[in-house]
Design an enzyme around this catalytic site. Structure first.
Site, PDB file in Angstrom:
ATOM      1  N   GLY A   9       0.842  -1.204   0.000  1.00 30.51           N
ATOM      2  CA  GLY A   9       0.000   0.000   0.000  1.00 30.51           C
ATOM      3  C   GLY A   9       0.869   1.242   0.000  1.00 30.51           C
ATOM      4  O   GLY A   9       0.527   2.279   0.561  1.00 30.51           O
ATOM      5  N   GLY A  12      -0.297   4.787  -0.708  1.00 29.50           N
ATOM      6  CA  GLY A  12      -1.383   5.337   0.106  1.00 29.50           C
ATOM      7  C   GLY A  12      -0.904   6.454   1.018  1.00 29.50           C
ATOM      8  O   GLY A  12       0.266   6.848   0.986  1.00 29.50           O
ATOM      9  N   ASP A  34       2.511  -1.744  -4.540  1.00 24.66           N
ATOM     10  CA  ASP A  34       1.208  -1.079  -4.622  1.00 24.66           C
ATOM     11  C   ASP A  34       0.504  -1.514  -5.899  1.00 24.66           C
ATOM     12  O   ASP A  34       1.146  -1.933  -6.864  1.00 24.66           O
ATOM     13  CB  ASP A  34       1.367   0.449  -4.598  1.00 24.66           C
ATOM     14  N   ARG A  36      -0.940   0.468  -7.916  1.00 21.47           N
ATOM     15  CA  ARG A  36      -0.629   1.454  -8.961  1.00 21.47           C
ATOM     16  C   ARG A  36       0.864   1.760  -8.930  1.00 21.47           C
ATOM     17  O   ARG A  36       1.480   1.671  -7.868  1.00 21.47           O
ATOM     18  CB  ARG A  36      -1.402   2.757  -8.702  1.00 21.47           C
ATOM     19  N   TYR A 153     -14.889  -3.534   7.605  1.00 28.57           N
ATOM     20  CA  TYR A 153     -13.489  -3.116   7.813  1.00 28.57           C
ATOM     21  C   TYR A 153     -13.059  -3.383   9.264  1.00 28.57           C
ATOM     22  O   TYR A 153     -11.973  -3.920   9.507  1.00 28.57           O
ATOM     23  CB  TYR A 153     -13.399  -1.625   7.476  1.00 28.57           C
ATOM     24  N   LYS A 157     -10.169  -5.910  10.417  1.00 33.04           N
ATOM     25  CA  LYS A 157      -8.999  -5.467  11.199  1.00 33.04           C
ATOM     26  C   LYS A 157      -8.883  -6.271  12.496  1.00 33.04           C
ATOM     27  O   LYS A 157      -7.788  -6.682  12.877  1.00 33.04           O
ATOM     28  CB  LYS A 157      -9.100  -3.970  11.501  1.00 33.04           C
TER      29      LYS A 157
HETATM   30  N1  SER Z   1      -9.674   6.048   8.841  1.00 32.69           N
HETATM   31  C1  SER Z   1     -10.325   4.774   8.835  1.00 32.69           C
HETATM   32  C2  SER Z   1     -11.625   4.836   8.148  1.00 32.69           C
HETATM   33  O1  SER Z   1     -12.264   5.853   8.245  1.00 32.69           O
HETATM   34  C3  SER Z   1     -10.545   4.293  10.220  1.00 32.69           C
HETATM   35  O2  SER Z   1      -9.341   3.903  10.754  1.00 32.69           O
HETATM   36  O3  SER Z   1     -12.021   3.888   7.570  1.00 32.69           O
END
Ligand code: SER
Length: 335
Positions: A9, A12, A34, A36, A153, A157
């Site tokens: 990444g 990023g 990455d 890209r 997400y 995580k």
């Molecule tokens: N910044 C992240 C999000 O908003 C949270 O860690 O998905």
């Protein structure tokens, strides 16, 4: 021998700052991965750059055969709002991708009989507070409380935090011979990050950075959460500093694998007021999106980072006023 650091990444938001910081160190060789091609300004700072996908295990095997990797910063991920829109893709990138990187790292440990440090950014999204009353009364949440994520997400995580712990402590525990090298898994739960150089995409904490960047570009901004919404934030230089500090910390000092870090926790309206102080012509309004609001309402208003402060000396350089006055506003003004 310089050590080889793999950054996924790399293009990023965190990757930018990390490559800038690590490339000043003569003892480090950066291998950047990455989807890209890496921006030219970053690419010339790296020993090698690879365009590819963390879900491509053949590519990762090739990469491991070409480089002897000592440290992994596995930053590649889909953030929380995007993951809600594409949950299957999120699982593939956030979970399968992490599993692939853990496999790459453990095979380096075992074939070369060495320890590999694996630094993993987790998030306040692993928390899930049941309602606003609990959020208001919870104060600064420690690493072990309210860990009940409500987003794809956050679930990804949380699971990968545990997966890292498994690879570090119990991997192939039935083998007759113990492995000669170990995977040293170290994880930071980041708050929302605000960078002067880049705008996040696909996150739910993005309203802070979006508001400020829109104002600097003279564009109106309709904030997608209520004015009283409060979550922890941090200026990007402190996030980079934290990754480097945790990576370098003596193993014997670490009492946990997963650490909170904190800097400031303004309401959306406090961010708006500081934005207007810096850019008086800015137009910032509120148009809450109830669904995204629900996500940030489940995140804590503050986190307890006393373990990071005690074990590896974390302390942010930027509080809210310094972040605006000495980092964000001057840098955005220059751009
Ligand atoms: N910044 C992240 C999000 O908003 C949270 O860690 O998905």
């Amino acid at each position: 021998m310089p050590k080889t650091v793999l950054i996924t990444g790399a293009n990023g938001e965190i990757g930018h700052g990390l490559i800038e910081a690590l490339s000043t160190r003569p003892d480090v060789r950066i291998v950047a991965l990455d989807l890209r091609p890496l921006e030219e300004s970053l690419a010339h700072r790296c020993h090698a750059t690879v365009v590819g996908d963390v879900t491509d295990s053949e590519l990762l095997a090739r990469l491991a055969s070409e480089h002897s990797i000592d440290t992994v910063f596995h930053l590649a991920a889909l953030l929380s709002s995007r993951s809600e829109r594409q949950p299957l893709l999120a699982h593939r990138v956030n979970v399968d991708g992490t599993l692939n990187l853990l496999e790459l790292a453990i095979s380096e440990c075992r074939t070369e009989a060495k320890d590999v440090v694996f630094v993993y950014p987790s998030s306040i999204a692993v928390y899930g507070l049941p309602d606003l009353e609990t959020k208001d009364s919870a104060a600064a949440v420690d690493e072990d409380s309210y860990v009940e994520p409500t987003t794809m997400y956050g679930v990804n995580k949380r699971y990968c935090e545990m997966l890292g712990g498994y690879y570090a402590d119990h991997y192939r525990q039935l083998d007759a011979e113990p492995s000669r090298g170990h995977l040293d898994f170290r994880c930071i739960r980041f708050p929302g990050l605000i960078s002067a150089a880049t705008i996040p995409s696909g996150g739910t904490s993005d309203f802070g950075a979006e508001m400020l960047h829109a104002a600097a570009k003279d564009e109106p901004y309709a904030c997608f959460v209520r004015a009283d919404t409060r979550i922890p934030f941090m200026a990007m230089p402190d996030a980079i500093k934290a990754l480097l500090l945790l990576e370098a910390a003596p193993k014997a000092r670490l009492t946990r694998q997963v650490y909170n870090i904190a800097a400031f926790n303004p309401s959306a309206d406090e961010i708006r007021r500081l934005t207007l102080d810096a850019f008086p012509n800015a137009i910032v309004t509120y148009a809450p999106d109830l669904r995204r609001q629900g996500i940030v309402d489940a995140w804590p208003a503050d986190v307890d980072d006393s373990a990071a402060r005690r074990d590896w000396g974390f302390a942010p350089d930027y509080d809210l006023l310094r972040a605006f006055g000495e980092y964000l506003v001057p840098a955005l003004g220059r751009r």
